[in-house]
Structure formats: C-alpha cells, structure tokens
Enzyme design. Structure first.
Site, PDB file in Angstrom:
ATOM      1  N   LYS A 179      12.618   4.555 -14.556  1.00  0.00           N
ATOM      2  CA  LYS A 179      12.301   5.327 -14.870  1.00  0.00           C
ATOM      3  C   LYS A 179      10.585   4.038 -14.931  1.00  0.00           C
ATOM      4  O   LYS A 179      10.685   3.429 -16.442  1.00  0.00           O
ATOM      5  CB  LYS A 179      12.088   6.333 -15.553  1.00  0.00           C
ATOM      6  CG  LYS A 179      10.302   6.776 -15.621  1.00  0.00           C
ATOM      7  CD  LYS A 179      10.928   8.321 -16.261  1.00  0.00           C
ATOM      8  CE  LYS A 179       9.788   8.655 -17.288  1.00  0.00           C
ATOM      9  NZ  LYS A 179       8.977   9.605 -16.112  1.00  0.00           N
TER      10      LYS A 179
ATOM     11  N   THR B  88       5.280   7.719 -15.194  1.00  0.00           N
ATOM     12  CA  THR B  88       5.297   8.901 -15.819  1.00  0.00           C
ATOM     13  C   THR B  88       3.781   9.462 -15.395  1.00  0.00           C
ATOM     14  O   THR B  88       2.614   8.980 -15.790  1.00  0.00           O
ATOM     15  CB  THR B  88       5.021   9.015 -17.198  1.00  0.00           C
ATOM     16  OG1 THR B  88       5.096  10.442 -17.752  1.00  0.00           O
ATOM     17  CG2 THR B  88       3.913   8.428 -18.161  1.00  0.00           C
TER      18      THR B  88
ATOM     19  N   GLU C 235      10.307   6.893 -10.513  1.00  0.00           N
ATOM     20  CA  GLU C 235      10.719   7.721 -11.128  1.00  0.00           C
ATOM     21  C   GLU C 235      12.273   8.186 -11.546  1.00  0.00           C
ATOM     22  O   GLU C 235      12.533   9.751 -12.075  1.00  0.00           O
ATOM     23  CB  GLU C 235      10.015   9.424 -11.296  1.00  0.00           C
ATOM     24  CG  GLU C 235       8.600   9.154 -11.252  1.00  0.00           C
ATOM     25  CD  GLU C 235       8.167   9.771 -12.721  1.00  0.00           C
ATOM     26  OE1 GLU C 235       9.283  10.406 -14.096  1.00  0.00           O
ATOM     27  OE2 GLU C 235       6.785  10.561 -13.198  1.00  0.00           O
TER      28      GLU C 235
HETATM   29  C1  LIG Z   1       7.049  15.754 -22.164  1.00  0.00           C
HETATM   30  C2  LIG Z   1       7.346  15.085 -21.330  1.00  0.00           C
HETATM   31  O1  LIG Z   1       8.297  13.983 -20.905  1.00  0.00           O
HETATM   32  N1  LIG Z   1       6.678  15.200 -20.561  1.00  0.00           N
HETATM   33  C3  LIG Z   1       6.221  14.458 -19.635  1.00  0.00           C
HETATM   34  C4  LIG Z   1       5.375  14.865 -18.347  1.00  0.00           C
HETATM   35  C5  LIG Z   1       5.733  14.561 -17.074  1.00  0.00           C
HETATM   36  N2  LIG Z   1       6.302  13.195 -17.336  1.00  0.00           N
HETATM   37  C6  LIG Z   1       7.014  12.500 -17.939  1.00  0.00           C
HETATM   38  O2  LIG Z   1       7.594  11.669 -17.279  1.00  0.00           O
HETATM   39  N3  LIG Z   1       6.985  13.381 -19.166  1.00  0.00           N
END
Ligand SMILES: CC(=O)Nc1cc[nH]c(=O)n1
Length: 101
Positions: A19, A22, A72
């Site tokens: 990953k 984000t 991702e």
């Molecule tokens: C807290 C959290 O993991 N928030 C997020 C939101 C979107 N993508 C991500 O990887 N993480």
C-alpha cells in the site's frame, strides 16, 4: 499534521510496501511532499512506522482507476467501497503518495 493514522487492517500492506497511497478528505490534506510522518493505528494510537510523503494530488472519486486500486492493494470495486464506508458521499479526495522510511 504531526502524525497520520491508519486502520489496523492496513498495517501489514503498508509495512510490506503493498500500500503506497492513502486517499483522504480535506481535513487530512495538510501534508507536504518531503515531509516525514510517524504512522499510528487509529484504534490504539500505536506507532508502527514512519513514512515520507512523495506527493499530494487532488482526485475526484469518480476518476479513481485501477492505478489507485493497485497502489492500495485492492480491486477498484473494493477501493470505492472502502472509501465510501470511511467518507460517505465524498466526491473530492486527496491522494497522498508515500514511501516507508
Ligand atoms: C484511519 C484511516 O485508516 N483512514 C484512512 C482513510 C483513507 N485511506 C486510508 O488508507 N486510511
């Protein structure tokens, strides 16, 4: 932002380098390319790595593609479902690209 949090379920993919982006809403868009941030779990606020921000790009939810899904470590269908679960109704996102320190 002085740290960034991720759900525990993303930890293994981040540490394995699977990953590398984000997708966040505007409230978490205040990061800058070149910045190093500690990474904590949302659930327990446990530190598990540091990352370096490579880029921050604005992206529309409807324009998400297989590229972001691969970054991702998800299918595009999975990614869109996850983002809508986290940010119901969101249309405008901030794609934060990062690397492990
Ligand atoms: C807290 C959290 O993991 N928030 C997020 C939101 C979107 N993508 C991500 O990887 N993480």
């Amino acid at each position: 932002m002085h740290k960034i949090t991720f759900f525990e379920r993303f930890e293994a993919d981040i540490l394995a380098g699977r990953k590398t982006i984000t997708l966040r809403d505007e409230s978490e868009s205040g990061v800058i390319a070149g910045q190093t941030l500690p990474v904590h779990t949302l659930e327990a606020d446990r530190w598990f790595c540091d990352i370096r921000i490579i880029a921050v790009q604005e992206v529309e939810f409807d324009d998400l593609s297989d590229k972001e899904a691969q970054q991702e470590n998800m299918t595009l269908e999975q990614l869109k479902q996850v983002i809508q679960e986290i940010y119901p109704g969101i249309t405008h996102l901030y794609k934060i690209s990062f690397e492990l320190c």
